[in-house]
Motif scaffolding. Sequence first.
Motif, PDB file in Angstrom:
ATOM      1  N   ARG A   1       0.855  -1.183   0.000  1.00 27.40           N
ATOM      2  CA  ARG A   1       0.000   0.000   0.000  1.00 27.40           C
ATOM      3  C   ARG A   1       0.890   1.232   0.000  1.00 27.40           C
ATOM      4  O   ARG A   1       2.048   1.182   0.408  1.00 27.40           O
ATOM      5  CB  ARG A   1      -0.941   0.006   1.206  1.00 27.40           C
ATOM      6  CG  ARG A   1      -0.241   0.024   2.552  1.00 27.40           C
ATOM      7  CD  ARG A   1      -1.230  -0.166   3.688  1.00 27.40           C
ATOM      8  NE  ARG A   1      -0.584  -0.113   4.996  1.00 27.40           N
ATOM      9  CZ  ARG A   1      -0.406   0.992   5.703  1.00 27.40           C
ATOM     10  NH1 ARG A   1      -0.823   2.176   5.222  1.00 27.40           N
ATOM     11  NH2 ARG A   1       0.178   0.969   6.882  1.00 27.40           N
ATOM     12  N   TRP A   2       0.338   2.338  -0.481  1.00 27.30           N
ATOM     13  CA  TRP A   2       1.074   3.594  -0.528  1.00 27.30           C
ATOM     14  C   TRP A   2       0.079   4.739  -0.607  1.00 27.30           C
ATOM     15  O   TRP A   2      -1.130   4.518  -0.767  1.00 27.30           O
ATOM     16  CB  TRP A   2       2.039   3.619  -1.719  1.00 27.30           C
ATOM     17  CG  TRP A   2       1.370   3.349  -3.042  1.00 27.30           C
ATOM     18  CD1 TRP A   2       0.691   4.238  -3.834  1.00 27.30           C
ATOM     19  CD2 TRP A   2       1.292   2.078  -3.712  1.00 27.30           C
ATOM     20  NE1 TRP A   2       0.206   3.600  -4.957  1.00 27.30           N
ATOM     21  CE2 TRP A   2       0.566   2.292  -4.910  1.00 27.30           C
ATOM     22  CE3 TRP A   2       1.781   0.794  -3.422  1.00 27.30           C
ATOM     23  CZ2 TRP A   2       0.322   1.254  -5.804  1.00 27.30           C
ATOM     24  CZ3 TRP A   2       1.530  -0.230  -4.313  1.00 27.30           C
ATOM     25  CH2 TRP A   2       0.807   0.010  -5.489  1.00 27.30           C
ATOM     26  N   THR A   3       0.573   5.953  -0.500  1.00 30.28           N
ATOM     27  CA  THR A   3      -0.286   7.122  -0.610  1.00 30.28           C
ATOM     28  C   THR A   3      -0.737   7.256  -2.057  1.00 30.28           C
ATOM     29  O   THR A   3       0.052   7.576  -2.939  1.00 30.28           O
ATOM     30  CB  THR A   3       0.473   8.388  -0.171  1.00 30.28           C
ATOM     31  OG1 THR A   3       0.948   8.202   1.161  1.00 30.28           O
ATOM     32  CG2 THR A   3      -0.437   9.605  -0.220  1.00 30.28           C
TER      33      THR A   3
ATOM     34  N   TYR B   1       5.307   6.326  -8.743  1.00 25.61           N
ATOM     35  CA  TYR B   1       6.529   5.822  -8.087  1.00 25.61           C
ATOM     36  C   TYR B   1       6.454   4.308  -7.926  1.00 25.61           C
ATOM     37  O   TYR B   1       7.409   3.581  -8.232  1.00 25.61           O
ATOM     38  CB  TYR B   1       6.715   6.475  -6.717  1.00 25.61           C
ATOM     39  CG  TYR B   1       7.290   7.865  -6.777  1.00 25.61           C
ATOM     40  CD1 TYR B   1       8.658   8.079  -6.643  1.00 25.61           C
ATOM     41  CD2 TYR B   1       6.466   8.967  -6.958  1.00 25.61           C
ATOM     42  CE1 TYR B   1       9.190   9.359  -6.700  1.00 25.61           C
ATOM     43  CE2 TYR B   1       6.982  10.248  -7.012  1.00 25.61           C
ATOM     44  CZ  TYR B   1       8.347  10.443  -6.881  1.00 25.61           C
ATOM     45  OH  TYR B   1       8.864  11.710  -6.939  1.00 25.61           O
ATOM     46  N   ALA B   2       5.343   3.820  -7.416  1.00 21.05           N
ATOM     47  CA  ALA B   2       5.206   2.382  -7.211  1.00 21.05           C
ATOM     48  C   ALA B   2       5.363   1.626  -8.524  1.00 21.05           C
ATOM     49  O   ALA B   2       6.025   0.578  -8.574  1.00 21.05           O
ATOM     50  CB  ALA B   2       3.849   2.076  -6.583  1.00 21.05           C
ATOM     51  N   ALA B   3       4.788   2.154  -9.593  1.00 19.43           N
ATOM     52  CA  ALA B   3       4.901   1.507 -10.901  1.00 19.43           C
ATOM     53  C   ALA B   3       6.346   1.504 -11.394  1.00 19.43           C
ATOM     54  O   ALA B   3       6.837   0.488 -11.923  1.00 19.43           O
ATOM     55  CB  ALA B   3       3.995   2.206 -11.911  1.00 19.43           C
ATOM     56  N   ARG B   4       7.042   2.636 -11.235  1.00 17.01           N
ATOM     57  CA  ARG B   4       8.433   2.703 -11.694  1.00 17.01           C
ATOM     58  C   ARG B   4       9.323   1.748 -10.904  1.00 17.01           C
ATOM     59  O   ARG B   4      10.216   1.116 -11.467  1.00 17.01           O
ATOM     60  CB  ARG B   4       8.969   4.130 -11.573  1.00 17.01           C
ATOM     61  CG  ARG B   4       8.425   5.093 -12.611  1.00 17.01           C
ATOM     62  CD  ARG B   4       9.361   6.281 -12.823  1.00 17.01           C
ATOM     63  NE  ARG B   4       9.669   6.994 -11.591  1.00 17.01           N
ATOM     64  CZ  ARG B   4       8.922   7.965 -11.079  1.00 17.01           C
ATOM     65  NH1 ARG B   4       7.776   8.303 -11.673  1.00 17.01           N
ATOM     66  NH2 ARG B   4       9.273   8.588  -9.973  1.00 17.01           N
ATOM     67  N   TRP B   5       9.079   1.656  -9.600  1.00 17.40           N
ATOM     68  CA  TRP B   5       9.906   0.767  -8.773  1.00 17.40           C
ATOM     69  C   TRP B   5       9.729  -0.689  -9.212  1.00 17.40           C
ATOM     70  O   TRP B   5      10.658  -1.468  -9.128  1.00 17.40           O
ATOM     71  CB  TRP B   5       9.525   0.950  -7.297  1.00 17.40           C
ATOM     72  CG  TRP B   5      10.404   1.897  -6.531  1.00 17.40           C
ATOM     73  CD1 TRP B   5      10.979   1.651  -5.326  1.00 17.40           C
ATOM     74  CD2 TRP B   5      10.801   3.230  -6.882  1.00 17.40           C
ATOM     75  NE1 TRP B   5      11.706   2.745  -4.911  1.00 17.40           N
ATOM     76  CE2 TRP B   5      11.617   3.725  -5.847  1.00 17.40           C
ATOM     77  CE3 TRP B   5      10.545   4.062  -7.976  1.00 17.40           C
ATOM     78  CZ2 TRP B   5      12.182   5.000  -5.867  1.00 17.40           C
ATOM     79  CZ3 TRP B   5      11.103   5.341  -7.999  1.00 17.40           C
ATOM     80  CH2 TRP B   5      11.903   5.780  -6.966  1.00 17.40           C
ATOM     81  N   ARG B   6       8.538  -1.038  -9.679  1.00 16.51           N
ATOM     82  CA  ARG B   6       8.296  -2.407 -10.133  1.00 16.51           C
ATOM     83  C   ARG B   6       8.958  -2.704 -11.467  1.00 16.51           C
ATOM     84  O   ARG B   6       9.109  -3.877 -11.839  1.00 16.51           O
ATOM     85  CB  ARG B   6       6.787  -2.665 -10.234  1.00 16.51           C
ATOM     86  CG  ARG B   6       6.067  -2.661  -8.887  1.00 16.51           C
ATOM     87  CD  ARG B   6       4.676  -3.254  -9.001  1.00 16.51           C
ATOM     88  NE  ARG B   6       3.806  -2.512  -9.900  1.00 16.51           N
ATOM     89  CZ  ARG B   6       2.994  -1.528  -9.528  1.00 16.51           C
ATOM     90  NH1 ARG B   6       2.949  -1.160  -8.244  1.00 16.51           N
ATOM     91  NH2 ARG B   6       2.218  -0.912 -10.404  1.00 16.51           N
ATOM     92  N   GLU B   7       9.366  -1.669 -12.188  1.00 14.28           N
ATOM     93  CA  GLU B   7       9.999  -1.854 -13.494  1.00 14.28           C
ATOM     94  C   GLU B   7      11.481  -1.483 -13.494  1.00 14.28           C
ATOM     95  O   GLU B   7      12.130  -1.522 -14.533  1.00 14.28           O
ATOM     96  CB  GLU B   7       9.274  -0.994 -14.547  1.00 14.28           C
ATOM     97  CG  GLU B   7       7.799  -1.326 -14.708  1.00 14.28           C
ATOM     98  CD  GLU B   7       7.583  -2.763 -15.154  1.00 14.28           C
ATOM     99  OE1 GLU B   7       8.416  -3.280 -15.936  1.00 14.28           O
ATOM    100  OE2 GLU B   7       6.583  -3.377 -14.710  1.00 14.28           O
TER     101      GLU B   7
END
Length: 429
Positions: A199-201, A208-214
């Motif tokens: 979870r995140w804001t 950010y969450a999407a970029r970190w996953r890629e």
Amino acid sequence: MSATLETRLGYAPQSAATLAAYLSCIPRVCAILGGDPSAWRIEEVGDGNLNLVFIVKGPMGGVAVKQALPYVRLVGESWPLPLSRAHYEHMALTEQARLTGRLVPEILHYDETLALIVMELLEPHIIMRRGMIAAAVYPKFADDISTFMARTLYFTSDLALTADRKKAMIAAFAGNTALCKITEDLIFTDPYRVAELNRWTSPQLDAYAARWREDGDLKVAVSRLKLKFLSCAEAMLHGDLHTGSIMLTPDDTRVIDPEFAFMGPMGFDAGAIVANFVINYFSHDGHEEAPGARDAYRERVLAMLETIWTSFREKFLDLWRNNATGDAYPTSLFQGVDGEARLEAERQAYMDRLWADTVGFAGAKMIRRILGLAHNIDLELIADKDRRATCEARALTLARDMMVNAGSYRSVADVANAARRLRVEMKSY
């Protein structure tokens, strides 16, 4: 996850209604509390992720009671967890007390069957994380935590232990696999993939969450850290050494909750401290009433972080110079004209390598507290989601660089300066 909960003959979760009867059978506890058990005041105060925690007060004094549940309290019975974690916590607290004295709470009673520990009640101590959110000042903390880390890490390492004693410690903690698995997944794996409990804001940090996953470089960096966590049994770790696992006053520091203890890489414990101080530094933009109102405290946080690392390094080295009783780096190999000079150079190089590990692990700890399951209230208590996301984005940006480019952070001052620079350069998320 399997929903099969551990059962154990004689085990039952305690409650405010049942605990007085149990404690009344323990003479040492009765002597501390005083009075009749019917008059004891019992309150369940656990606000953590895993356990029951009770405060019990009588006419003469009080105690704290911690009991493991057979599941992760934060999630519920769908996530089973072994009761044996209380055994490892008791073992770690005992060893930490032997090495550091009153830097941990005193154990008054341990019940293996109930997975329950009765400890001294720490009053007027508060959780450090809450104090730092309120900009409280703790002048003794840097000295206390650097002593705690230096003594627990050095004296449980191959630098101080013979090989047989070290291997015995590895064996003693080897069974704490379920708690290690939580770390392995929630810190080193889940934030970098689609995971149900992340979870995140949102929507502020969705990108950010999407970029970190890629991010391939970041995934390689965190995988290297995970491998070290899995395979490098350098010393007995607290395993969850953050500002939520410390209770203190301005004059007294106690490290609590070592249920994640195991034999692992020293930089993991040190990195947890670094991560939580950097997160707190960034968080004050979300807590201050007016821009710049907490500038002095922000600088105090970074100054304390620098003191913690430099003091830890000095204390660890002093222990090594004066207590070289382990099988690593035997002093008999370093005799002769330049022997001590060569050994001292290697000691310094050892600490440099430990700092590099600390930087990487700190970055991983920061990311998991923003994109993973369990977050820090330093950030979570910021009501304005845009302000919170800005603080979090700064922390994420620094954390990624600390993991991918750990070698460029040659000193703790480099981390502090990077945090200052990012806070100025990143105006918003």
